[in-house]
Design an enzyme around this catalytic site. Structure first.
Site: not given
Length: 268
Positions: A40, A111, A147
């Site tokens: 990431e 995300k 994440c």
């Protein structure tokens, strides 16, 4: 199917352009892999909030250009980790890029769960709203997450319902919560009976020590490989048939019960 997770050390003294060139060279070295995965926000650092505005780019920007060339040269599918994206109205997103072996953009994932509570990514970036999967011909269907998404199992259920057989999670995970990282990666694999390929960063950036310990977990929850704390390439051979074999042997996904009534006194 061979997957290589490239656990990049993010050094604050290394320029973004230099890191792009270095990472492109690392990708080109993975010619024996079918799929290469990067972490990431590796171009800038997941906690380097003060640089997000200055380093923001479009999905077709300089990171894509460098990574597309590397993917073509290596002949691999490349999950290029994520970038700080700036869209047309100026909103920033934490956006993952998947690049096909011919260099074309195969998928973009913004995300969904932003980390930081009342600071950092949570207030600086917009939230994605779409689940994204990518089918690798003759291999596995990938479900994309990033994440902090790892803490939200309902996202992964949605990806499995959309056909995901392998769950790819690039991250910039802090060392102080490393045990959560490995525990959640195994949990997502077990509950979804899918491979989990979780690729983190090494080093320290913006004064946050990174966990490293990229990990590959099979659909039964067994750890196939785990990196250490430093920059490392983790290469693992995956058996695409193992997903369906596991789901047939222990068909827990068939016993899911959805739409249960709300308990008395609670609203939906």
């Amino acid at each position: 199917m061979r997957a290589s997770l490239v656990q990049i050390a993010v050094d604050p003294d290394e320029s973004v352009d230099s890191r792009r060139r270095r990472v492109a060279a690392l990708v080109r070295e993975q010619r024996d892999a079918d799929l290469v995965i990067l972490p990431e926000l590796w171009p800038v650092g997941a906690f380097a909030y003060q640089q997000f505005e200055a380093e923001a780019e479009t999905p077709a920007g300089p990171t894509y250009a460098a990574m597309a060339g590397a993917a073509r040269d290596a002949g691999v599918w490349l999950h290029a980790g994520s970038i700080v994206e700036r869209d047309g109205d100026g909103t920033l997103y934490n956006t993952a890029l998947v690049i096909a072996p011919d260099g074309r953009m195969a998928a973009v994932y913004r995300k969904i769960h932003r980390f930081g509570f009342d600071k950092g990514e949570a207030v600086m970036m917009g939230a994605g709203e779409e689940l994204v999967t990518v089918s690798l011909p003759g291999a596995l269907t990938l479900g994309l997450a990033t994440c902090y998404d790892l803490r939200f199992p309902e996202l992964f259920r949605g990806l499995v319902d959309a056909g995901a057989q392998a769950l790819v999670v690039p991250a910039g995970w802090p060392a102080r919560r490393r045990e959560h990282w490995t525990l959640l990666a195994r949990a997502r694999a077990v509950e979804n009976q899918a491979y989990v390929l979780a690729c983190g960063t090494a080093g320290t950036h913006a004064d946050v020590e990174q966990a490293g310990h990229s990990i590959v977990v099979d659909p039964w929850g067994e750890v196939l490989a785990e990196a250490g704390p430093d920059e490392e390439v983790l290469t693992v051979d995956l058996d695409p048939s193992k997903v369906e074999k596991t789901r047939e042997l222990f068909p827990a996904l068939k016993d899911r019960r959805l739409g249960l009534p709300v308990p008395p006194g609670r609203s939906g």
